[in-house]
Design a protein around this motif. Structure first.
Motif, short mmCIF file in Angstrom:
data_model
loop_
_atom_site.label_atom_id
_atom_site.label_comp_id
_atom_site.label_asym_id
_atom_site.label_seq_id
_atom_site.Cartn_x
_atom_site.Cartn_y
_atom_site.Cartn_z
N ARG B 248 12.91 -40.41 31.93
CA ARG B 248 13.19 -40.02 30.53
C ARG B 248 13.07 -41.19 29.57
O ARG B 248 13.45 -41.08 28.41
CB ARG B 248 14.60 -39.42 30.43
CG ARG B 248 14.75 -38.20 31.28
CD ARG B 248 16.15 -37.63 31.24
NE ARG B 248 16.34 -36.83 32.45
CZ ARG B 248 17.40 -36.89 33.23
NH1 ARG B 248 18.41 -37.67 32.92
NH2 ARG B 248 17.47 -36.15 34.32
N ALA B 251 11.45 -40.54 26.28
CA ALA B 251 12.08 -39.51 25.46
C ALA B 251 13.42 -39.95 24.89
O ALA B 251 13.96 -39.31 23.99
CB ALA B 251 12.26 -38.24 26.30
N ARG B 252 13.96 -41.04 25.42
CA ARG B 252 15.30 -41.45 25.00
C ARG B 252 15.33 -42.09 23.63
O ARG B 252 16.36 -42.19 23.00
CB ARG B 252 15.87 -42.48 26.00
CG ARG B 252 16.33 -41.89 27.28
CD ARG B 252 16.89 -42.98 28.15
NE ARG B 252 18.29 -43.22 27.86
CZ ARG B 252 18.80 -44.39 27.53
NH1 ARG B 252 18.03 -45.43 27.39
NH2 ARG B 252 20.09 -44.52 27.33
N ASN B 254 13.30 -42.45 19.82
CA ASN B 254 12.21 -41.97 18.97
C ASN B 254 11.45 -43.16 18.39
O ASN B 254 11.75 -44.31 18.69
CB ASN B 254 12.73 -41.03 17.89
CG ASN B 254 13.67 -41.75 16.92
OD1 ASN B 254 13.69 -42.97 16.85
ND2 ASN B 254 14.43 -40.97 16.18
N THR B 260 18.04 -40.84 21.57
CA THR B 260 18.09 -39.39 21.58
C THR B 260 18.85 -38.90 22.81
O THR B 260 18.50 -39.26 23.93
CB THR B 260 16.66 -38.80 21.61
OG1 THR B 260 15.90 -39.42 20.57
CG2 THR B 260 16.67 -37.30 21.40
N GLN B 265 16.18 -34.24 23.66
CA GLN B 265 14.95 -34.93 24.03
C GLN B 265 13.76 -33.97 24.12
O GLN B 265 13.93 -32.81 24.48
CB GLN B 265 15.13 -35.66 25.38
CG GLN B 265 15.99 -36.91 25.25
CD GLN B 265 16.29 -37.56 26.59
OE1 GLN B 265 15.66 -37.25 27.59
NE2 GLN B 265 17.27 -38.45 26.59
#
Lengths: 117, 412
Positions: B248, B251-252, B254, B260, B265
């Motif tokens: 992840r 995605a953590r 931005n 996030t 996410q």
């Protein structure tokens, strides 16, 4: 390698003389000493009189100074030691953990310094 | 056409790949960590000149080891301080006489497991364990490690020197511990690796959320440990856990560098190859039936990874796994994480009660995650006015800039 196991505990912690537990405590020490001897690890070991009996000595500018009492007034006091000959620190730690005072006090394990010939 | 041969690059490549392996093998034969590091450094310097002149040897690692051993023999003979290592000198000399040239096919005996246990010995404090592991097995420079800890390079160098001195003088063994103490020793090793990962994953202070290099390094160390101890399910569990978390990474954060939360996410950014590897590994580990905290956490992470979205997550199973984890490792952190799963699996009220219990039974007055979780639950329960002061307290307790911004946004 030789290690010294310094036995520290607070004055009134652990089994006290005159109580029923005290006999068992002393016996455990005898058993530990016998075990260390049998394994060929034991080099020396003694119990010390209480810190009330200690005298601390220093030379201040060449003049002898003595103080009544131990070097450091701490809650936990040095009460005895074992000198052990062990393969490595792991073995020394495993013996230190078997010293009866480890249950209520602390054992400081330190290697003995060896000077080159 | 092939690019021109550059020995410096070849050396760097060999060092990056094989440093831990080469060093571990040398420690075994010369009997001292500091000496092994020093003679390896000598060998690396010698390689620069030699490889330039004669080209790259077939096995650069074997070449470095043999050269380093010769350097060690020289030092033993020159310097009386190594007198106590006489048996090692005899051994090295015999080794030297038995093989006149570098045997190209020489198998480098893998002694990295011994080295990990030495570095993570409980007679060293945790920070030292971590620094030593990164230095010796990871091959990171002292400067790199200092940067990771936000320490001065000189302080880190001193720490490492002191540690190596203690290992030598106090007789910390260079061995895989006996089976009766292996489980607890292994626990220390795994916690060191996981700490390195987390330092990379979420820096506890400063404005960088991800110091990815450290996470990669931790995963690499875990892979080595899995390879060396394939029968220990918790080792595999830890590797799975880190891969799943790491999937992840993109995605953590931005584009603005803001953190996030899992809930928000973009799951399309999750690294599917890492998820696949992690879930495969955790399934293998669970089959061994040696359940442990890393496997439980990896299982939870795998359930998140497999869920289509936040709403379709298997909350009852996650809640049950946290309950099991709590029984094995009672801690406030586990309860706080469980409360989120419980709020979906059972009810928000039950989750709030759980968090109240946690606060009543433990000393966590200034524990930031508790305030974040409680504020969130109260908010969802329609008690916005009660949640605001908790959120404010959480922000006050946050050191990480990205996380601070994230919480500020919630406050509105």
């Amino acid at each position: 390698m030789q290690y010294i196991a310094l036995i520290y505990s607070a004055a009134n912690s652990g089994p006290q003389p005159g109580t029923p537990e005290f006999g068992g405590y002393i016996q455990k020490y005898q058993e530990f000493t016998a075990e260390a001897q049998k394994a060929g690890v034991f080099v020396a070991g003694d119990a010390l009189q209480s810190t009330d009996t200690a005298t601390t000595v220093t030379l201040e500018n060449g003049k002898l100074e003595t103080t009544d009492g131990p070097f450091a007034e701490t809650k936990e006091q040095l009460g005895g030691y074992y000198l052990l000959d062990c393969k490595d620190l792991d073995e020394a730690i495993s013996y230190a953990a078997k010293i009866p005072t480890a249950k209520h006090g602390r054992i400081e394990v330190r290697p003995v310094m060896v000077f080159d010939q | 056409m092939l690019p021109p041969f550059k020995p410096a690059q070849a050396i760097e490549l060999t060092i990056r790949e094989d440093y831990g392996r080469i060093l571990a093998s040398l420690v075994k034969s010369v009997g001292d960590l500091q000496l092994a590091e020093d003679v390896l450094q000598d060998a690396i310097e010698a390689a620069l000149g030699n490889w330039q002149q004669h080209g790259l040897p077939n096995s650069p690692a074997a070449w470095l080891i043999q050269t380093a051993r010769r350097k060690a023999i020289d030092r033993f003979r020159r310097d009386a301080t190594w007198a106590k290592l006489k048996p090692e000198l005899t051994y090295l000399t015999e080794l030297e006489n038995s093989q006149q040239t570098v045997d190209e096919s020489e198998e480098i005996p893998d002694k990295r497991l011994e080295l990990i246990f030495t570095c993570c010995h409980p007679a060293l404090d945790q920070k030292t364990q971590i620094a030593l592991t990164l230095r010796t097995l990871g091959g990171l420079t002292t400067d790199e490690i200092a940067r990771a800890f936000l320490d001065k390079p000189s302080a880190m160098a001193q720490r490492l020197v002191r540690a190596k001195k203690k290992i030598s003088l106090a007789g910390i063994p260079y061995e895989v511990p006996a089976s009766d103490i292996l489980p607890e020793r292994l626990e220390t090793v795994l916690s060191v690796i996981y700490f390195i990962f987390n330092e990379g994953y979420a820096a506890s202070s400063g404005n960088q959320v991800t110091r990815g290099d450290l996470s990669d390094e931790a995963i690499r160390l875990a892979r080595i440990t899995v390879q060396l101890l394939p029968e220990r399910a918790e080792v595999t569990g830890l590797l799975a856990l880190m891969l799943l978390h790491d999937s992840r990474r993109k995605a953590r954060q931005n584009k603005k560098g803001e953190l996030t939360a899992l809930q928000f996410q973009d799951r399309k950014l999750w690294d599917q190859s890492k998820i696949l590897e992690g879930t495969t590994l955790i399934k293998q580990a669970l089959k061994k039936q040696q359940i442990g905290p890393y496997q439980l956490q990896a299982s939870i992470s795998a359930l998140h990874a497999e869920a289509k979205n936040w709403e379709h997550t298997d909350w009852p199973q996650i809640n049950a796994l946290y309950e099991l984890l709590y029984r094995m490792h009672p801690s406030a952190v586990v309860r706080i994480n469980q409360s989120i799963a419980m709020s979906y699996a059972t009810s928000i009220k039950a989750a709030i009660d759980l968090l109240k219990q946690v606060k009543a039974s433990t000393q966590i007055n200034d524990y930031q995650p508790w305030y974040v979780a409680m504020a969130d639950l109260l908010d969802r329960d329609g008690k916005r006015d009660e949640s605001i002061p908790l959120l404010e307290k959480a922000i006050e307790l946050t050191d990480n800039d990205a996380e601070k911004q994230f919480l500020q946004k919630k406050l509105g």
